[in-house]
Scaffold this active site. Structure first.
Site, PDB file in Angstrom:
ATOM      1  N   HIS A 553       0.824  -1.206   0.000  1.00 40.06           N
ATOM      2  CA  HIS A 553       0.000   0.000   0.000  1.00 40.06           C
ATOM      3  C   HIS A 553       0.866   1.267   0.000  1.00 40.06           C
ATOM      4  CE1 HIS A 553      -3.346   2.557   2.119  1.00 40.06           C
ATOM      5  NE2 HIS A 553      -3.178   2.887   0.872  1.00 40.06           N
ATOM      6  N   HIS A 558       1.372   5.214  -2.688  1.00 40.13           N
ATOM      7  CA  HIS A 558       1.542   6.587  -2.189  1.00 40.13           C
ATOM      8  C   HIS A 558       2.964   7.100  -2.390  1.00 40.13           C
ATOM      9  CE1 HIS A 558      -2.279   7.091   0.193  1.00 40.13           C
ATOM     10  NE2 HIS A 558      -2.274   5.771   0.048  1.00 40.13           N
ATOM     11  N   HIS A 745      -3.914   0.785  -6.325  1.00 36.73           N
ATOM     12  CA  HIS A 745      -4.284   1.411  -5.050  1.00 36.73           C
ATOM     13  C   HIS A 745      -5.682   1.001  -4.613  1.00 36.73           C
ATOM     14  CE1 HIS A 745      -5.822   4.706  -2.441  1.00 36.73           C
ATOM     15  NE2 HIS A 745      -4.672   4.462  -1.838  1.00 36.73           N
ATOM     16  N   ASN A 749      -6.414  -0.785  -0.985  1.00 40.20           N
ATOM     17  CA  ASN A 749      -6.865   0.211  -0.004  1.00 40.20           C
ATOM     18  C   ASN A 749      -8.320   0.064   0.422  1.00 40.20           C
ATOM     19  OD1 ASN A 749      -6.463   2.927   1.453  1.00 40.20           O
ATOM     20  ND2 ASN A 749      -8.247   3.309   0.167  1.00 40.20           N
ATOM     21  N   ILE A 885      -6.781   8.873  -0.682  1.00 40.01           N
ATOM     22  CA  ILE A 885      -7.007   8.572   0.731  1.00 40.01           C
ATOM     23  C   ILE A 885      -5.974   7.568   1.175  1.00 40.01           C
ATOM     24  CG2 ILE A 885      -8.595   6.688   0.311  1.00 40.01           C
ATOM     25  CD1 ILE A 885      -8.802   9.256   3.185  1.00 40.01           C
TER      26      ILE A 885
END
Length: 885
Positions: A553, A558, A745, A749, A885
């Site tokens: 993740h 990110h 993602h 997520n 997010i």
């Protein structure tokens, strides 16, 4: 006067997503507002996104032909809708300067801009003028009008300069020029503008027409270069919240070198801790450690911040989740554990049981308030897995199924070498041979085949964290309240397409004078062995949860994406077609990453306090970046091939044959990958007709060079970086980036609360050693007498569990202004009919994917996504563009 130029936002705060300039039959107008209003949009499940507000700019243009001489002038009256943070009591105006795309043919210099001031008039009612009344003590709506004259020889309008003469910043949504000889022009600006008193540089906005650098009109070339230069920074001096500066820095703000408990290594910029770069903040350095920087606030470029809707949604959800964690803290000592499994169930059925704190000061006052709130406020919403089957965490079938259809479907790989063996130094970590032997495996699969047959037919799969975790076992075990092993889990692919767990191996290296300890645990019906197997699964799942959060993740989405965003803003003009293609995929990412540095991955943050590796958690992601991350393997097909899950087959769908045919993540992901790649190919091939156009594009080449040499500087010399010489090279690079921000993602997520919000299914920490690791007579007897208590003691504490549950609830939430691929089309794409049609095809393919997912989830033959108590796999259905997010 220096010109301040604009970069339409990638993410924003309190404003609509950036929209391009479009041709329209409406009156010429421009709109300025800091708080855009949301409006409902619909797909299969109703959601809310951004559309232009009812605060609209309305311009009235009157073209007057003047026959005096050879020139024809156009008289334009502009009427604008404005929303300001404070009333316009001093009569402030907006200054507009239209810029020609052409140079003066006589002097060869920029033509003089045409000026006009817009002044406030009475607001209009209805959708054109905005609402009659703004929110009390909030932003106020107003209408501004202006007139200006454009000479007939001015040429094509290519940009507009804007100066804000109010006392506070405003949000400029769009500008529309109408009544021009060649039709209306609309500038969609989507950006904040500082007041002139704070920044005297005018802001620059281009029309929505896209140009490769070589195609840029002569009158805009200099401005295009200045635009990019204004967005580059050198990390000298602390950035202000209003800045739009993009530069690079290492992760040097996660700890505090002045406090030994909070000191953390700098990640990035060294061979020991290689890492992607983040956006520079200009923070001051610590005197005790010049490599580290203070982090009292986290700078995010102004146009990267959350919109008002997103900020409200995020803060509201944060407060809601924070209350759950605060209540847990109020009601539970730090080390308090669950005494019964029913205590876990009560979190969803009854909520947190509020017992009055004793002598706890502030928390006593909090308790007095909470004691009278509604019971529902104290409950956690039941996760999907809990609703389906609250005992599924005990079943081996579900344990195996989630490796393919859970929230970490990217770790399982084919066993290609036998026997299993560690690559670590045996002088440090002990014998490298695995304790999972041929005899043990054949005992487990003898009803199906021999181990040689299983290897030949590619039926053995593994999730292996042994070598990644083993070097940290000794260090982690010095932290109170946690423990660690090197671990691996072995699986067998059965004839019905499901995985059967064969064994879990846990290893402790030589430590404190003791030799290496390792043991293999297998499913069994014998009572003691069954409980040891359950405990081994808790340990392995804690390791898998940490790897999922820190690597699958955080690192692989990110963290690695932030350099792409920085390079895109620094090297690609807003007029560049590739900038516009990438733009929606970067929305909100830098802001959410700043939040992560502030409270998630920071020293003693949520990750460190609730995951097994403790203060070494983020450091472990640096090791994974060093050993495992390669850009060329982030493409889904390459990832599947690298893990041995798929082989190339030109006759198979997607050109790949899956060894595990019922692999929901891969099955759905490959359809999404193909759709993305075709959309990117149609777009790229429209602008780049041959390899020479790619090779001669200075912005594009600088962009890719900067990603490799600055954004991922610690891996700049790796030979696996793709070349950027042809349109196909560019298609592959862009598809990989957009897959990571969207499909990958989404897969890792948005299912977090559904699967891990019920923490027995995916504990984030194992707090006690296995009872069979060098047991004392007393400890072993305690395990035999009450194995359930040993299991609950190994689980996260009440505070850790509820904190993680609250965090995962927040991270799994879609904002009301979420933008979804295939659903939200950018207006720049409508300007070119070929691109518009390509996007429509892309959208149709994604609608077909959603129908395919629904059909697959109803197919009884697909046991990894259908069955009693099984959560259907929907994580690639309704996929956002970006890591928001």
């Amino acid at each position: 006067m220096a010109t301040q130029v604009h970069r339409p936002h990638l993410v924003g705060i309190f404003f609509l997503p950036n929209k391009p300039c479009i041709h329209s039959r409406s009156w010429p107008s421009f709109s300025v507002r800091p708080w855009p209003q949301p409006q409902k949009k619909y797909r299969k499940n109703t959601r809310v996104g951004y559309v232009p507000s009812n605060i609209k700019a309305v311009a009235v243009a009157e073209a007057e032909a003047e026959a005096s001489g050879t020139e024809i002038s156009t008289s334009v009256k502009a009427t604008a809708g404005v929303t300001m943070k404070s009333p316009n009591l001093l009569g402030g105006s907006l200054l507009l300067e239209l810029v020609s795309a052409e140079l003066d043919p006589q002097t060869g210099s920029q033509k003089k801009p045409i000026n006009a001031n817009a002044h406030q008039v009475l607001p209009k009612d209805g959708p054109e003028g905005g609402p009659k009344d703004g929110p009390k003590n909030g932003p106020k709506d107003a209408i501004f009008e202006s007139k200006f004259v454009i000479p007939g020889d001015f040429g094509e309008i290519g940009a507009v300069l804007v100066e804000n003469e109010h006392s506070s910043e405003i949000y400029l949504q769009h500008i529309i020029l109408d009544g021009l000889p060649n039709g209306p022009i609309r500038f969609h600006c989507g950006s904040w503008i500082e007041p002139k008193s704070d920044n005297s540089r005018k802001r620059l906005f281009f029309t929505n027409k896209l140009y490769l650098p070589s195609q840029t009109p002569e009158g805009l070339k200099n401005l295009r270069e200045k635009e990019l230069d204004s967005l580059r920074g050198n990390d000298e001096g602390e950035h202000k919240t209003s800045n739009r500066i993009y530069d690079y820095d290492v992760y040097n703000d996660l700890g505090d070198p002045n406090n030994p408990k909070l000191a953390r290594p700098v990640l990035g910029g060294s061979k020991q801790y290689p890492y992607p770069r983040r956006c520079g903040t200009g923070h001051l350095q610590y005197k005790t450690d010049p490599c580290s920087k203070m982090s009292n606030s986290f700078y995010v470029p102004r146009d990267e911040k959350f919109s008002g809707v997103k900020e409200k949604s995020f803060r509201g959800k944060t407060i809601e989740c924070g209350w759950h964690a605060a209540i847990a803290h109020l009601n539970s000592p730090t080390k308090s554990e669950f005494l019964h499994l029913s205590d876990i169930f009560k979190l969803y059925y009854e909520g947190i049981n509020l017992s009055s704190p004793v002598n706890r000061g502030f928390w006593q006052r909090v308790w007095n308030v909470l004691h009278n709130v509604k019971d529902d406020f104290l409950k956690f919403k039941p996760p999907a897995l809990f609703l389906k089957d609250k005992f599924s965490w005990l079943w081996d079938e579900e344990f195996s199924r989630q490796t393919l259809a859970g929230i970490n479907p990217c770790s399982i790989k084919l066993v290609t070498e036998w026997p299993l063996k560690s690559t670590l130094d045996p002088d440090v970590y002990g014998p490298p041979e695995s304790a999972i032997t041929t005899e043990l495996v054949e005992r487990e699969i003898r009803a199906f085949m021999t181990i040689d047959e299983a290897l030949e037919q590619k039926k053995l799969f593994i999730i292996d964290y042994h070598d990644l975790l083993l070097p940290y076992v000794s260090k982690v075990r010095q932290i109170e309240g946690t423990t660690l092993y090197g671990s691996r889990a072995l699986f067998f692919l059965t004839p019905d397409g499901t995985l059967k767990p064969l064994a879990i191996e846990l290893t402790r290296p030589p430590i404190e004078g003791k030799p290496q300890w390792k043991q293999v645990f297998t499913p069994t019906s014998e009572s003691t062995g069954r409980w040891l197997w359950r405990l081994a699964k808790v340990h392995f799942l804690a390791h898998d949860s940490g790897y999922h959060q820190l690597v699958s993740h955080w690192l692989r989405t990110h963290c690695v994406t932030e350099p792409y965003i920085i390079a895109t803003n620094r090297q690609l003009s807003v007029m560049h077609p590739i900038y516009r293609l990438l733009h929606p995929h970067f929305r909100y990412t830098m802001h959410i990453n700043a939040h992560a540095r502030e409270s998630l991955i920071n020293a003693e943050g949520i990750i460190e306090s609730s995951f097994s590796p403790g203060k070494y958690s983020v450091e472990l992601s640096s090791v994974a970046y060093d050993q495992q991350w390669r850009f060329d393997r982030e493409a889904l097909p390459a990832d599947l091939i690298n893990r041995g899950i798929a082989v190339e087959d030109p006759d198979a769908p997607h050109g790949l044959k899956l060894l595990i045919e019922d692999y929901p993540f891969a099955n759905d992901g490959l359809i999404l990958w193909d759709a993305l790649k075709q959309w990117v190919a149609d777009y790229v091939n429209y602008y780049y007709k041959d390899a020479s156009m790619v090779q001669s594009d200075p912005e594009l080449q600088a962009w890719w060079t900067e990603i490799r040499t600055k954004g991922h500087e610690d891996k700049k010399d790796e030979p696996w970086w793709p070349n950027l010489q042809t349109p196909d090279d560019l298609i592959g690079i862009i598809t990989t980036i957009t897959w990571v921000t969207s499909g990958h993602h989404s897969a890792v997520n948005f299912g977090q609360y559904a699967f891990a919000g019920y923490f027995p299914n995916r504990p984030t920490i194992a707090r006690t050693n296995m009872p069979c690791e060098e047991p004392t007579e007393e400890g072993w007897q305690r395990f035999l007498d009450n194995p359930n208590s040993e299991l609950l003691a190994c689980f996260p504490s009440k505070l850790q569990a509820t904190r993680i549950m609250a965090t995962l609830d927040l991270l799994s939430d879609h904002s009301s202004d979420e933008e979804y691929i295939g659903k939200d089309r950018k207006l720049t794409w409508d300007e070119e009919p070929v691109i518009k049609e390509a996007f429509n095809r892309f959208s149709a393919k994604l609608e077909e994917l959603e129908r395919t997912i629904d059909d697959r989830n109803k197919d009884n033959s697909l046991k990894n996504r259908n069955g009693a108590g099984v959560v259907p796999y929907e994580l690639l259905k309704g996929v956002p563009y970006s890591i928001s997010i």
